[in-house]
Scaffold this motif. Structure first.
Motif, PDB file in Angstrom:
ATOM      1  N   THR A  40      38.104  27.439 -18.757  1.00  0.00           N
ATOM      2  CA  THR A  40      38.695  27.491 -20.092  1.00  0.00           C
ATOM      3  C   THR A  40      39.752  28.592 -20.087  1.00  0.00           C
ATOM      4  N   ARG A  42      41.448  31.137 -22.584  1.00  0.00           N
ATOM      5  CA  ARG A  42      41.404  31.697 -23.936  1.00  0.00           C
ATOM      6  C   ARG A  42      41.812  33.162 -23.883  1.00  0.00           C
ATOM      7  N   SER A  58      47.035  27.603 -23.321  1.00  0.00           N
ATOM      8  CA  SER A  58      45.679  28.099 -23.594  1.00  0.00           C
ATOM      9  C   SER A  58      44.914  27.093 -24.459  1.00  0.00           C
ATOM     10  N   TYR A  60      42.566  27.873 -26.527  1.00  0.00           N
ATOM     11  CA  TYR A  60      42.399  28.497 -27.840  1.00  0.00           C
ATOM     12  C   TYR A  60      43.657  29.309 -28.150  1.00  0.00           C
ATOM     13  N   VAL A 230      40.315  25.531 -32.572  1.00  0.00           N
ATOM     14  CA  VAL A 230      41.406  25.790 -31.613  1.00  0.00           C
ATOM     15  C   VAL A 230      42.755  25.906 -32.319  1.00  0.00           C
TER      16      VAL A 230
END
Ligand code: SF4
Ligand code: SF4
Length: 337
Positions: A40, A42, A58, A60, A230
């Protein structure tokens, strides 16, 4: 002012700045995604340019720096209230152009929409923003349709190109730190086209608010709220009073991210809920992002980052929804002629 310098020089500047600022940037968290073999990307703290994930979008947004997922506003006892302390350090945030536009949407909601939100303002006032350019468009981005592919409203732009770092600074502190670096003409990278293109109708007739079109989303959406979490422009929160177990008359009030897709969002005292149907929740979100917000503030709320499309476990596409809605608006206009 533009400069050409080295990663070592920028990292040394970061080291100095870290006395007064926490530096946040998109980072890769290996194996931390939905499944164990998925990463992930973030936001997290960084101390070195090499920690920043420049090559991918990204998952998030940066918004949790200014709007923490859970934020204590104040502490209370029976007799008094004490506001939570202002963070001692400011923040420096690396972000892309679309997210810089998202920052403006957050500012509008929290600073220019009636009473100023002091908890947002106290973080916002001590935050600097460093633009990351986009050499290419990513999957599901539609920033060009939304006009957010460029921004010059940054404190600095930084591009790492091997052993060279290009900087465009609008921040006197950085200018001072870069005194002696080679002057250079630096223009931020930005895209001119996306694979995903959306068309947004200027107005949506009231008849389409109740169209069967929304029922499809009611059948597919599982109300997980991921699309909201998000999204850099979703700004809703809920309040929680936490009472301490060793003294039930003392505690703290927190605000915590909320989602208009999740069950309970519109629940009221007495048991009434405004939008039990998940299709109605989708309609509410879509109309807020591309209709209501613009009528009130003059720009669309959505900045076209495409993260909601990236993350939906049911493959519901916000971009497709906007385009289908535009088709319906056009069809309705033809029927009227
Ligand atoms: S609605 Fe989707 S595309 Fe628009 S800003 Fe939010 S996450 Fe990005
Ligand atoms: S991410 Fe998809 S399934 Fe989850 S709430 Fe949003 S639209 Fe519904």
């Amino acid at each position: 002012m533009g400069y050409q310098t080295t990663p070592e020089k920028i990292n040394a500047i970061f080291s100095d700045l870290s006395k007064d600022f926490i530096i946040y940037a998109p980072k890769r968290f290996v194996g931390d995604g939905t499944f164990t073999d998925i990463d992930t990307i973030r936001y997290g703290e960084i101390a070195d340019l090499s920690e920043i994930e420049f090559a991918e979008k990204s998952d998030y947004s940066f918004k949790e720096v200014l709007l923490p997922i859970s934020e204590t506003l104040f502490y209370f006892t029976e007799n008094e209230i004490k506001e939570s302390d202002v963070p001692q350090k400011g923040a420096i945030v690396f972000l892309r152009s679309c997210d810089l536009h998202g920052l403006k949407r957050m500012d509008t909601i929290y600073l220019e929409n009636g009473a100023v939100d002091s908890y947002y303002k106290r973080l916002r006032d001590q935050t600097k923003f460093i633009l990351i350019g986009c050499e290419n468009s990513f999957e599901n981005c539609f920033c060009v349709s939304m006009g957010t592919q460029k921004s010059d409203d940054y404190d600095a732009y930084i591009k790492v190109d091997g052993e060279t770092v290009l900087v465009d600074s609008h921040w006197d502190l950085l200018d001072t730190a870069l005194a002696g670096a080679t002057p250079s003409s630096v223009i931020p990278d930005s895209v001119t086209a996306n694979d995903t293109v959306v068309t947004i109708s200027e107005t949506v007739p009231q008849t389409l608010f109740d169209a069967p079109f929304w029922e499809d989303y009611g059948n597919r959406c599982i109300a997980c709220g991921r699309c909201n979490f998000v999204c850099p422009t979703c700004t809703c929160f809920t309040m929680q009073d936490i009472f301490y177990t060793d003294n039930g008359k003392a505690g703290e009030r927190r605000r915590v991210w909320a989602s208009c897709h999740v069950d309970g969002y519109t629940d009221m005292a007495g048991g009434h809920a405004f939008r039990n149907d998940k299709g109605q929740r989708m309609r509410f979100k879509v109309m807020h992002k591309i209709n209501d917000y613009k009528r009130r503030f003059g720009t669309h709320m959505c900045i076209g980052c495409g993260r909601c499309d990236d993350v939906c476990p049911e493959y519901i596409s916000f971009a497709n929804c906007i385009n289908k809605l535009s088709d319906l608006v056009n069809d309705a206009a033809k029927e009227e002629i």
